[in-house]
Motif scaffolding. Sequence first.
Motif, PDB file in Angstrom:
ATOM      1  N   GLY A  64       0.694  -0.993  -0.170  1.00 42.07           N
ATOM      2  CA  GLY A  64       0.075  -0.062  -0.127  1.00 42.07           C
ATOM      3  C   GLY A  64       0.808   1.180   0.070  1.00 42.07           C
ATOM      4  N   HIS A  65       1.897   1.185   0.798  1.00 40.42           N
ATOM      5  CA  HIS A  65       2.711   2.413   0.839  1.00 40.42           C
ATOM      6  C   HIS A  65       3.434   2.668  -0.553  1.00 40.42           C
ATOM      7  CE1 HIS A  65       6.485   4.709   2.176  1.00 40.42           C
ATOM      8  NE2 HIS A  65       5.652   5.272   3.043  1.00 40.42           N
ATOM      9  N   LEU A  66       3.821   1.528  -1.069  1.00 40.97           N
ATOM     10  CA  LEU A  66       4.585   1.823  -2.249  1.00 40.97           C
ATOM     11  C   LEU A  66       3.865   2.187  -3.269  1.00 40.97           C
ATOM     12  CD1 LEU A  66       6.920  -1.536  -2.330  1.00 40.97           C
ATOM     13  CD2 LEU A  66       7.695   0.854  -1.950  1.00 40.97           C
ATOM     14  N   LEU A  67       2.649   1.574  -3.292  1.00 42.70           N
ATOM     15  CA  LEU A  67       1.587   2.163  -4.528  1.00 42.70           C
ATOM     16  C   LEU A  67       1.077   3.643  -4.191  1.00 42.70           C
ATOM     17  CD1 LEU A  67      -0.768  -0.833  -4.705  1.00 42.70           C
ATOM     18  CD2 LEU A  67       1.081  -0.199  -6.386  1.00 42.70           C
ATOM     19  N   THR A  75       9.906   9.996  -3.079  1.00 40.43           N
ATOM     20  CA  THR A  75      11.063   9.422  -2.977  1.00 40.43           C
ATOM     21  C   THR A  75      11.126   7.844  -3.503  1.00 40.43           C
ATOM     22  OG1 THR A  75      10.795   8.597  -0.868  1.00 40.43           O
ATOM     23  CG2 THR A  75      11.662  10.958  -1.131  1.00 40.43           C
ATOM     24  N   PRO A  76      12.397   7.465  -3.867  1.00 39.71           N
ATOM     25  CA  PRO A  76      12.356   6.014  -4.306  1.00 39.71           C
ATOM     26  C   PRO A  76      11.984   5.081  -3.312  1.00 39.71           C
ATOM     27  CG  PRO A  76      14.242   7.073  -4.600  1.00 39.71           C
ATOM     28  CD  PRO A  76      13.466   8.000  -3.834  1.00 39.71           C
ATOM     29  N   PRO A  77      11.550   4.030  -3.488  1.00 35.86           N
ATOM     30  CA  PRO A  77      11.212   2.876  -2.478  1.00 35.86           C
ATOM     31  C   PRO A  77      12.263   2.571  -1.284  1.00 35.86           C
ATOM     32  CG  PRO A  77      11.006   2.071  -4.602  1.00 35.86           C
ATOM     33  CD  PRO A  77      11.582   3.346  -4.702  1.00 35.86           C
ATOM     34  N   ASN A  78      11.621   2.716   0.023  1.00 37.84           N
ATOM     35  CA  ASN A  78      12.443   2.236   0.952  1.00 37.84           C
ATOM     36  C   ASN A  78      12.890   0.738   0.989  1.00 37.84           C
ATOM     37  OD1 ASN A  78      12.530   1.116   3.917  1.00 37.84           O
ATOM     38  ND2 ASN A  78      12.455   3.245   4.284  1.00 37.84           N
ATOM     39  N   ALA A  79      14.018   0.498   1.257  1.00 35.35           N
ATOM     40  CA  ALA A  79      14.400  -0.905   1.553  1.00 35.35           C
ATOM     41  C   ALA A  79      13.678  -1.827   2.140  1.00 35.35           C
ATOM     42  CB  ALA A  79      16.050  -0.850   1.613  1.00 35.35           C
ATOM     43  N   ASP A  80      13.632  -1.146   3.585  1.00 36.28           N
ATOM     44  CA  ASP A  80      12.464  -2.177   4.216  1.00 36.28           C
ATOM     45  C   ASP A  80      11.211  -2.628   4.019  1.00 36.28           C
ATOM     46  OD1 ASP A  80      14.462  -2.098   6.457  1.00 36.28           O
ATOM     47  OD2 ASP A  80      13.646  -0.347   7.385  1.00 36.28           O
ATOM     48  N   ARG A  81      10.743  -1.343   3.075  1.00 41.76           N
ATOM     49  CA  ARG A  81       9.489  -1.606   2.442  1.00 41.76           C
ATOM     50  C   ARG A  81       9.610  -2.806   1.386  1.00 41.76           C
ATOM     51  NH1 ARG A  81       5.033   0.809   5.089  1.00 41.76           N
ATOM     52  NH2 ARG A  81       5.773   2.793   5.819  1.00 41.76           N
TER      53      ARG A  81
END
Length: 121
Positions: A64-67, A75-81
């Motif tokens: 959900g957060h990435l979408l 910002t680019p996707p977080n590695a943890d996500r």
Amino acid sequence: MSARNPEFKNVDRPAYELPALLQRLGTVSFYAANTAEQRQIAEAARDHARNLQSNIAAGIDSIGHLLYSSALGDTPPNADRLQHVGLLISHLAVQLEHSIDAAGEMDMFLDWKTEKNGAAK
């Protein structure tokens, strides 16, 4: 989680451990005394189930957060996500493998029962 429980193994692989523990636990009853081993197996199964729930929830939240972030051009996707999404996909694949195994085992059980009882397939 108890670090002293010998039944609680492979903390990073709850999707693999949980089905095997449940199978080993076998039939238990609220009304009958359970052995110390059954209690350890049940505790390990509970802890793996909770870890699996946490991993799946984090994976869904991360999707959900990435979408949402990609729609905003943030910002680019977080590695943890991304790691959480990867774990979710991995856990779903493991569950698929277990369901395939269970279906195959039930087919063999049903075929054996049919042949033993002389009934037509």
